[in-house]
Design a protein around this motif. Sequence first.
Motif, PDB file in Angstrom:
ATOM      1  N   ASP A 169       0.916  -1.275  -0.069  1.00 11.09           N
ATOM      2  CA  ASP A 169       0.141   0.293  -0.416  1.00 11.09           C
ATOM      3  C   ASP A 169       0.866   1.098  -0.066  1.00 11.09           C
ATOM      4  OD1 ASP A 169      -2.282   2.373   0.132  1.00 11.09           O
ATOM      5  OD2 ASP A 169      -2.132   1.570   2.479  1.00 11.09           O
ATOM      6  N   ARG A 170       1.084   1.883  -1.042  1.00  8.82           N
ATOM      7  CA  ARG A 170       1.566   3.054  -1.553  1.00  8.82           C
ATOM      8  C   ARG A 170       1.180   4.252  -0.141  1.00  8.82           C
ATOM      9  NH1 ARG A 170       1.191   4.148  -8.112  1.00  8.82           N
ATOM     10  NH2 ARG A 170      -0.293   3.128  -7.234  1.00  8.82           N
ATOM     11  N   GLN A 171      -0.005   3.945   0.109  1.00  6.65           N
ATOM     12  CA  GLN A 171      -0.451   5.278   0.711  1.00  6.65           C
ATOM     13  C   GLN A 171      -0.700   6.479   0.570  1.00  6.65           C
ATOM     14  OE1 GLN A 171       0.494   4.747   5.754  1.00  6.65           O
ATOM     15  NE2 GLN A 171       2.498   4.133   4.908  1.00  6.65           N
ATOM     16  N   THR A 172      -1.371   6.384  -0.899  1.00  4.41           N
ATOM     17  CA  THR A 172      -1.129   7.788  -1.474  1.00  4.41           C
ATOM     18  C   THR A 172      -1.766   9.425  -1.293  1.00  4.41           C
ATOM     19  OG1 THR A 172      -3.331   6.731  -2.842  1.00  4.41           O
ATOM     20  CG2 THR A 172      -1.922   5.670  -3.746  1.00  4.41           C
ATOM     21  N   ALA A 173      -2.100   8.823  -0.229  1.00  2.12           N
ATOM     22  CA  ALA A 173      -2.866  10.531   0.051  1.00  2.12           C
ATOM     23  C   ALA A 173      -1.597  10.993   0.272  1.00  2.12           C
ATOM     24  CB  ALA A 173      -3.702  10.320   0.846  1.00  2.12           C
ATOM     25  N   THR A 174      -0.068  10.804   0.615  1.00  2.00           N
ATOM     26  CA  THR A 174       1.291  10.843   1.390  1.00  2.00           C
ATOM     27  C   THR A 174       1.590  10.874   0.620  1.00  2.00           C
ATOM     28  OG1 THR A 174       2.131   9.567   2.322  1.00  2.00           O
ATOM     29  CG2 THR A 174       0.237   9.893   3.532  1.00  2.00           C
ATOM     30  N   ILE A 175       1.546  10.678  -1.118  1.00  4.57           N
ATOM     31  CA  ILE A 175       3.062  10.874  -1.697  1.00  4.57           C
ATOM     32  C   ILE A 175       2.771  12.352  -2.304  1.00  4.57           C
ATOM     33  CG2 ILE A 175       3.955  10.074  -4.157  1.00  4.57           C
ATOM     34  CD1 ILE A 175       2.250   7.634  -3.503  1.00  4.57           C
TER      35      ILE A 175
ATOM     36  N   LYS B 209      -4.780  11.807  -6.966  1.00  3.52           N
ATOM     37  CA  LYS B 209      -4.831  11.285  -5.413  1.00  3.52           C
ATOM     38  C   LYS B 209      -6.491  10.231  -5.290  1.00  3.52           C
ATOM     39  CE  LYS B 209      -1.504  13.532  -2.975  1.00  3.52           C
ATOM     40  NZ  LYS B 209      -1.462  14.133  -1.874  1.00  3.52           N
ATOM     41  N   ALA B 210      -7.243  11.231  -5.610  1.00  2.00           N
ATOM     42  CA  ALA B 210      -8.973  10.977  -5.549  1.00  2.00           C
ATOM     43  C   ALA B 210      -8.960   9.919  -6.974  1.00  2.00           C
ATOM     44  CB  ALA B 210      -9.577  12.466  -6.287  1.00  2.00           C
ATOM     45  N   LEU B 211      -8.386  10.195  -8.050  1.00  2.00           N
ATOM     46  CA  LEU B 211      -8.107   8.575  -8.781  1.00  2.00           C
ATOM     47  C   LEU B 211      -8.367   7.073  -8.306  1.00  2.00           C
ATOM     48  CD1 LEU B 211      -8.286  10.702 -12.043  1.00  2.00           C
ATOM     49  CD2 LEU B 211     -10.612  10.682 -11.630  1.00  2.00           C
ATOM     50  N   GLN B 212      -6.823   7.518  -7.754  1.00  2.00           N
ATOM     51  CA  GLN B 212      -6.489   6.284  -7.377  1.00  2.00           C
ATOM     52  C   GLN B 212      -7.158   5.659  -5.938  1.00  2.00           C
ATOM     53  OE1 GLN B 212      -3.936   4.519  -8.041  1.00  2.00           O
ATOM     54  NE2 GLN B 212      -2.763   5.841  -8.939  1.00  2.00           N
TER      55      GLN B 212
ATOM     56  N   ALA C 149      -5.106  -0.884  -5.069  1.00  2.00           N
ATOM     57  CA  ALA C 149      -5.284  -2.031  -5.784  1.00  2.00           C
ATOM     58  C   ALA C 149      -4.052  -1.692  -7.146  1.00  2.00           C
ATOM     59  CB  ALA C 149      -6.666  -1.891  -6.759  1.00  2.00           C
ATOM     60  N   ALA C 150      -3.418  -0.403  -7.112  1.00  2.00           N
ATOM     61  CA  ALA C 150      -2.759  -0.288  -8.414  1.00  2.00           C
ATOM     62  C   ALA C 150      -1.705  -1.062  -7.934  1.00  2.00           C
ATOM     63  CB  ALA C 150      -2.997   1.165  -8.988  1.00  2.00           C
ATOM     64  N   SER C 151      -1.123  -1.201  -7.406  1.00  2.00           N
ATOM     65  CA  SER C 151       0.435  -0.875  -6.593  1.00  2.00           C
ATOM     66  C   SER C 151       0.701  -2.071  -7.653  1.00  2.00           C
ATOM     67  CB  SER C 151       0.543  -0.980  -4.934  1.00  2.00           C
ATOM     68  OG  SER C 151       2.065  -1.679  -4.374  1.00  2.00           O
ATOM     69  N   GLY C 152       2.041  -1.995  -8.249  1.00  2.00           N
ATOM     70  CA  GLY C 152       2.372  -2.746  -8.514  1.00  2.00           C
ATOM     71  C   GLY C 152       3.914  -3.791  -7.644  1.00  2.00           C
TER      72      GLY C 152
END
Length: 363
Positions: free
Chosen positions: A100-106, A114-117, A135-138
Amino acid sequence: MLATIPRSIPGIDEIEILVVDDGSTDGTVEVARRLGVRHFVHHTRNMGLARSFRDGVDYALRHGADIVVNTDGDNQYPQERIGDLVMPVVLGNADIVIADRQTATIEHFSPLKKALQKAGSATVNFAAGTDLPDAASGFRAYSRAALMRLNVVTQFSYCMETIIQAGHKRLRILSLPITTNAKTRESRLFTSMWQHIAKSGQAISRSYVMFKPHTVFITLGLLFTLGAVIPFGRYAMLLATGTGGQHIQSIVLGATSLVGALLSFALLVLADLQRTNRVLLEETLERLKEVQYGTTAAPVAPGAPENGRPSGGNRPGPVDRTAPIDRAQPAGPSDRAVPTGPAGPAVPAGPADTGLADVPAAV
């Protein structure tokens, strides 16, 4: 990036690096070879992420990998966390682990991205029946049994499709929070964010219809039925008042909707038959993979119960694997991790090779 890949992990006997070179022109293979990488999958032209993943997994399984770890070649993911990523698989607590990249903090992600992620992950979770924050994390770890059951058919990206398949095949998926590295370059997987959204949406829709045809076509059939009842009812009321002849369009709309409803229910029957055939074909493919790649015991960490194993399918106890033509017969079962780095997953190819678990792949 390669320097940060761990060389030893508790519960893992051997770690090999496989680089998938997807038609790169930046000397990826030469650099990786100078840094000691021995295993490569090479595409003469760009084939896309999904094909690169499939070919990397095929290489890893053919060389006995017990766990395969996928990472990106742009150094987005912290390879030093590979040990944490594979541990639930080693302990038998998960079939797949997704970072989980925690996209809200990138920081370099815009508010829109961020909203689209977040919306994309919610959509995938709805389609797969899962609860994953990214879910998009590789950056992922797969058990051998899970990879035997997953079949990537999309051409763009495997990320969404494998989650939807795993969710419907009752594989256990866990999430591991991580902090990503600083951005070094733009993504080369797509030309724009909107192309990525369109391609991902297409893959999600196809996978959802494949696994949930009843939900899709029954819903469509009921909507078309409602679309037929309303204009027919309206025309009946107008006819009762003596003005029906002036509203022939209601009959046309109702008839069209009725045809749509009948087609939806007919497609449901066909989709259900195809779904049955798909299940049988996937079971056949799984058996073929066992013949092609051989079988191996589930990796078990020191101190873990001997019967602890992921839910990724029935796996026999330790047995000798049939050696591929291009490698020596392994001496016995062993736990391996295959990380994927700047070009793809890596796998051992020497006489001492007995399996792979973490293969970093960079594409």
